[in-house]
Design a protein around this motif. Structure first.
Motif, PDB file in Angstrom:
ATOM      1  N   ARG A 186       0.823  -1.207   0.000  1.00 20.71           N
ATOM      2  CA  ARG A 186       0.000   0.000   0.000  1.00 20.71           C
ATOM      3  C   ARG A 186       0.859   1.260   0.000  1.00 20.71           C
ATOM      4  O   ARG A 186       1.756   1.399   0.824  1.00 20.71           O
ATOM      5  N   THR A 187       0.546   2.159  -0.932  1.00 20.46           N
ATOM      6  CA  THR A 187       1.190   3.469  -0.984  1.00 20.46           C
ATOM      7  C   THR A 187       0.100   4.528  -0.961  1.00 20.46           C
ATOM      8  O   THR A 187      -0.886   4.433  -1.705  1.00 20.46           O
ATOM      9  N   LEU A 188       0.274   5.524  -0.120  1.00 19.83           N
ATOM     10  CA  LEU A 188      -0.694   6.609   0.014  1.00 19.83           C
ATOM     11  C   LEU A 188      -0.040   7.914  -0.423  1.00 19.83           C
ATOM     12  O   LEU A 188       0.974   8.324   0.127  1.00 19.83           O
ATOM     13  N   LEU A 189      -0.627   8.569  -1.440  1.00 19.44           N
ATOM     14  CA  LEU A 189      -0.108   9.839  -1.926  1.00 19.44           C
ATOM     15  C   LEU A 189      -0.781  10.975  -1.171  1.00 19.44           C
ATOM     16  O   LEU A 189      -2.013  11.000  -1.024  1.00 19.44           O
ATOM     17  N   THR A 190       0.015  11.933  -0.688  1.00 23.12           N
ATOM     18  CA  THR A 190      -0.508  13.029   0.119  1.00 23.12           C
ATOM     19  C   THR A 190       0.370  14.265  -0.049  1.00 23.12           C
ATOM     20  O   THR A 190       1.548  14.161  -0.389  1.00 23.12           O
ATOM     21  N   ASN A 191      -0.204  15.441   0.211  1.00 25.93           N
ATOM     22  CA  ASN A 191       0.621  16.648   0.222  1.00 25.93           C
ATOM     23  C   ASN A 191       1.197  16.916   1.610  1.00 25.93           C
ATOM     24  O   ASN A 191       1.945  17.881   1.806  1.00 25.93           O
ATOM     25  N   LEU A 207      -2.342   4.462  11.375  1.00 24.74           N
ATOM     26  CA  LEU A 207      -2.050   3.708  10.154  1.00 24.74           C
ATOM     27  C   LEU A 207      -0.936   2.696  10.374  1.00 24.74           C
ATOM     28  O   LEU A 207       0.018   2.939  11.114  1.00 24.74           O
ATOM     29  N   ASP A 208      -1.067   1.574   9.682  1.00 24.78           N
ATOM     30  CA  ASP A 208      -0.043   0.541   9.648  1.00 24.78           C
ATOM     31  C   ASP A 208       1.255   1.146   9.113  1.00 24.78           C
ATOM     32  O   ASP A 208       1.253   1.824   8.086  1.00 24.78           O
ATOM     33  N   ARG A 209       2.368   0.903   9.793  1.00 19.26           N
ATOM     34  CA  ARG A 209       3.647   1.455   9.342  1.00 19.26           C
ATOM     35  C   ARG A 209       4.182   0.753   8.099  1.00 19.26           C
ATOM     36  O   ARG A 209       5.211   1.171   7.537  1.00 19.26           O
ATOM     37  N   GLU A 210       3.511  -0.283   7.631  1.00 12.09           N
ATOM     38  CA  GLU A 210       3.875  -0.899   6.360  1.00 12.09           C
ATOM     39  C   GLU A 210       3.424  -0.042   5.182  1.00 12.09           C
ATOM     40  O   GLU A 210       3.864  -0.242   4.050  1.00 12.09           O
ATOM     41  N   ILE A 211       2.534   0.907   5.447  1.00 11.50           N
ATOM     42  CA  ILE A 211       2.044   1.798   4.391  1.00 11.50           C
ATOM     43  C   ILE A 211       3.122   2.835   4.066  1.00 11.50           C
ATOM     44  O   ILE A 211       3.683   3.473   4.966  1.00 11.50           O
ATOM     45  N   ILE A 241       6.494  15.964   6.208  1.00 10.51           N
ATOM     46  CA  ILE A 241       7.460  14.898   5.940  1.00 10.51           C
ATOM     47  C   ILE A 241       8.215  14.548   7.219  1.00 10.51           C
ATOM     48  O   ILE A 241       8.392  13.365   7.554  1.00 10.51           O
ATOM     49  N   GLU A 242       8.649  15.576   7.941  1.00 11.74           N
ATOM     50  CA  GLU A 242       9.375  15.334   9.193  1.00 11.74           C
ATOM     51  C   GLU A 242       8.511  14.608  10.211  1.00 11.74           C
ATOM     52  O   GLU A 242       8.979  13.676  10.892  1.00 11.74           O
ATOM     53  N   LEU A 243       7.246  14.988  10.305  1.00 15.45           N
ATOM     54  CA  LEU A 243       6.342  14.328  11.237  1.00 15.45           C
ATOM     55  C   LEU A 243       6.158  12.865  10.861  1.00 15.45           C
ATOM     56  O   LEU A 243       6.266  11.973  11.717  1.00 15.45           O
ATOM     57  N   ALA A 244       5.875  12.592   9.597  1.00 19.34           N
ATOM     58  CA  ALA A 244       5.638  11.211   9.162  1.00 19.34           C
ATOM     59  C   ALA A 244       6.854  10.332   9.419  1.00 19.34           C
ATOM     60  O   ALA A 244       6.731   9.191   9.896  1.00 19.34           O
ATOM     61  N   ARG A 245       8.036  10.847   9.145  1.00 19.58           N
ATOM     62  CA  ARG A 245       9.248  10.054   9.377  1.00 19.58           C
ATOM     63  C   ARG A 245       9.484   9.837  10.871  1.00 19.58           C
ATOM     64  O   ARG A 245       9.934   8.762  11.294  1.00 19.58           O
ATOM     65  N   LEU A 247       7.288   9.410  13.030  1.00 18.44           N
ATOM     66  CA  LEU A 247       6.322   8.399  13.488  1.00 18.44           C
ATOM     67  C   LEU A 247       6.651   7.011  12.926  1.00 18.44           C
ATOM     68  O   LEU A 247       5.912   6.057  13.186  1.00 18.44           O
ATOM     69  N   GLY A 248       7.723   6.903  12.154  1.00 16.34           N
ATOM     70  CA  GLY A 248       8.159   5.601  11.682  1.00 16.34           C
ATOM     71  C   GLY A 248       7.695   5.207  10.297  1.00 16.34           C
ATOM     72  O   GLY A 248       7.841   4.038   9.905  1.00 16.34           O
ATOM     73  N   PHE A 249       7.155   6.155   9.517  1.00 16.48           N
ATOM     74  CA  PHE A 249       6.702   5.841   8.163  1.00 16.48           C
ATOM     75  C   PHE A 249       7.859   5.947   7.169  1.00 16.48           C
ATOM     76  O   PHE A 249       8.724   6.827   7.302  1.00 16.48           O
ATOM     77  N   ARG A 250       7.853   5.052   6.196  1.00 19.98           N
ATOM     78  CA  ARG A 250       8.734   5.211   5.044  1.00 19.98           C
ATOM     79  C   ARG A 250       8.111   6.287   4.166  1.00 19.98           C
ATOM     80  O   ARG A 250       6.944   6.205   3.797  1.00 19.98           O
ATOM     81  N   VAL A 251       8.897   7.300   3.810  1.00 20.68           N
ATOM     82  CA  VAL A 251       8.399   8.420   3.025  1.00 20.68           C
ATOM     83  C   VAL A 251       9.100   8.437   1.669  1.00 20.68           C
ATOM     84  O   VAL A 251      10.334   8.401   1.588  1.00 20.68           O
ATOM     85  N   ARG A 252       8.298   8.496   0.630  1.00 15.47           N
ATOM     86  CA  ARG A 252       8.782   8.653  -0.737  1.00 15.47           C
ATOM     87  C   ARG A 252       8.454  10.080  -1.176  1.00 15.47           C
ATOM     88  O   ARG A 252       7.403  10.614  -0.817  1.00 15.47           O
ATOM     89  N   ILE A 253       9.332  10.691  -1.936  1.00 15.06           N
ATOM     90  CA  ILE A 253       9.138  12.071  -2.399  1.00 15.06           C
ATOM     91  C   ILE A 253       8.873  12.062  -3.901  1.00 15.06           C
ATOM     92  O   ILE A 253       9.592  11.416  -4.671  1.00 15.06           O
ATOM     93  N   ALA A 254       7.846  12.799  -4.327  1.00 16.10           N
ATOM     94  CA  ALA A 254       7.521  12.939  -5.743  1.00 16.10           C
ATOM     95  C   ALA A 254       7.512  14.412  -6.109  1.00 16.10           C
ATOM     96  O   ALA A 254       6.803  15.213  -5.485  1.00 16.10           O
TER      97      ALA A 254
END
Length: 364
Positions: A186-191, A207-211, A241-245, A247-254
């Motif tokens: 699962r990948t979730l696109l967000t601003n 949210l599951d940290r696998e997302i 981005i800083e908050l998500a990281r 919290l343990g999320f893998r963050v991809r940048i587009a």
């Protein structure tokens, strides 16, 4: 009216038609092929499909298409010397054969699925292919329908689902939409601008940290990003981005760019190096001339590798083309087998005609 219609009113010389595809001004490369393929799948061998188009190129292209897939053009006439042109096409018997396509490093059809969670957004980006904005109709995807979609997708061998918008965190049931896809990548696109507090912060933390979170960041500094997305949006995206990281999320940048300025891209890569975003978690993509964008890369069924995409009210060839009626596959997201079937049938025609090389317009 463009689309699949009742054949009543078609010229009698065409014979007894089961259904009619009225392509309007579309040609085979501009959406007509999708309509024909969709209609043909509903016919029995020997039944006749009527096709109408005002494009003269169809006079050449349609018989070629029929020959490639084994159908027969049994009648052809013109309303006048300048068209429109009418055809009666007989469906061939099903041979039972399945064509397998080699797509190299491209994602094979059936493994990846896109889903638009909603179309309302806190931003109104100049190039938004989906015409999302604070004023856009929400068109929210029903979590119950999503659960059916995921179940069918998984049963078909599907592997990866990507959820986009609009801004998905404006969907009140985003958590349910993601939870229903457990077992799939699962990948979730967000601003990344609105999940910092309140109910949306709760949704994020649950949210599951696998997302994987894919966040839009168009430049290394605020200048380009804010010009394209609105004042202050760069700073809020960086904070998200800083908050998500944290919290343990893998963050991809587009990053989405009108002009791929080498120095600007290099600067963005340097910034992402500094903050530890892995190279494989970066996507640099051009603007598609779709939706709000008045310039950019022109996309069509002939230039896009298919990335089947579902919305609350239909299915589409690719996520950048959900405002383009020529690239609509179906009028509802289910059944998914029909959506993938139309895509595969259409690719069979394209690949049999010539391997001219579609462009891979990567959104993730």
């Amino acid at each position: 009216m463009v689309g699949i219609a009742d054949p009543t009113g078609a010229p009698a010389q065409l014979g007894e038609l089961v259904t009619l595809v009225d392509g309007g001004d579309m040609d085979c490369g501009g959406g007509l092929l999708l309509l024909i393929t969709r209609a043909m799948r509903r016919l029995e061998p020997g039944q006749l499909l009527g096709v109408r188009s005002a494009q003269e190129s169809v006079v050449t292209d349609l018989p070629v298409w029929a020959d490639l897939v084994g159908h027969d053009v049994v009648a052809q006439l013109a309303e006048s010397g300048d068209g429109p042109w009418w055809f009666a096409v007989g469906k061939a018997a099903d041979t039972g054969q399945t064509t397998v396509f080699s797509q190299g490093e491209r994602t094979p059809v059936g493994q990846r699925l896109w889903l638009y969670t909603n179309f309302d957004c806190n931003l109104a980006c100049h190039y938004c292919c989906a015409k999302s904005s604070p004023r856009a109709e929400a068109r929210r995807f029903d979590p119950a329908v999503a659960a059916e979609v995921y179940a069918e997708f998984a049963a078909m061998g599907g592997r990866e689902v990507l959820l986009t918008g609009g801004e998905p965190f404006m969907h009140p049931d985003l958590g349910r939409l993601l939870d229903a896809a457990v077992g799939l990548e699962r990948t979730l696109l967000t601003n990344a601008m609105i999940f910092g507090r309140g109910r949306r912060r709760d949704t994020l933390e649950a949210l599951d940290r696998e997302i994987v979170l894919q966040v839009s960041l168009d430049s290394a500094t605020s200048e380009i990003h804010d010009r394209q997305r609105g004042a202050g949006s760069w700073e809020r995206a960086v904070s998200g981005i800083e908050l998500a990281r944290s919290l343990g999320f893998r963050v991809r940048i587009a990053a989405t760019l009108f002009d791929e300025d080498p120095e600007g891209v290099a600067a963005l890569h340097r910034r992402l190096d500094d903050v530890g975003i892995a190279r494989e978690d970066r996507v640099i993509r051009p603007v598609a001339e779709e939706g709000y964008a008045e310039t950019g890369v022109h996309v069509s069924i002939d230039t896009l590798e298919p990335e089947p995409t579902l919305t609350a009210d239909g299915a589409w060839w690719h996520p950048v083309a959900v405002t383009n009626p020529h690239l609509r596959i179906a009028d509802s997201p289910l059944p998914l087998a029909e959506v993938f079937g139309v895509v595969r049938d259409t690719m069979a025609v394209q690949d049999a005609a010539a391997r001219t090389g579609r462009e891979v317009f990567r959104c993730a």
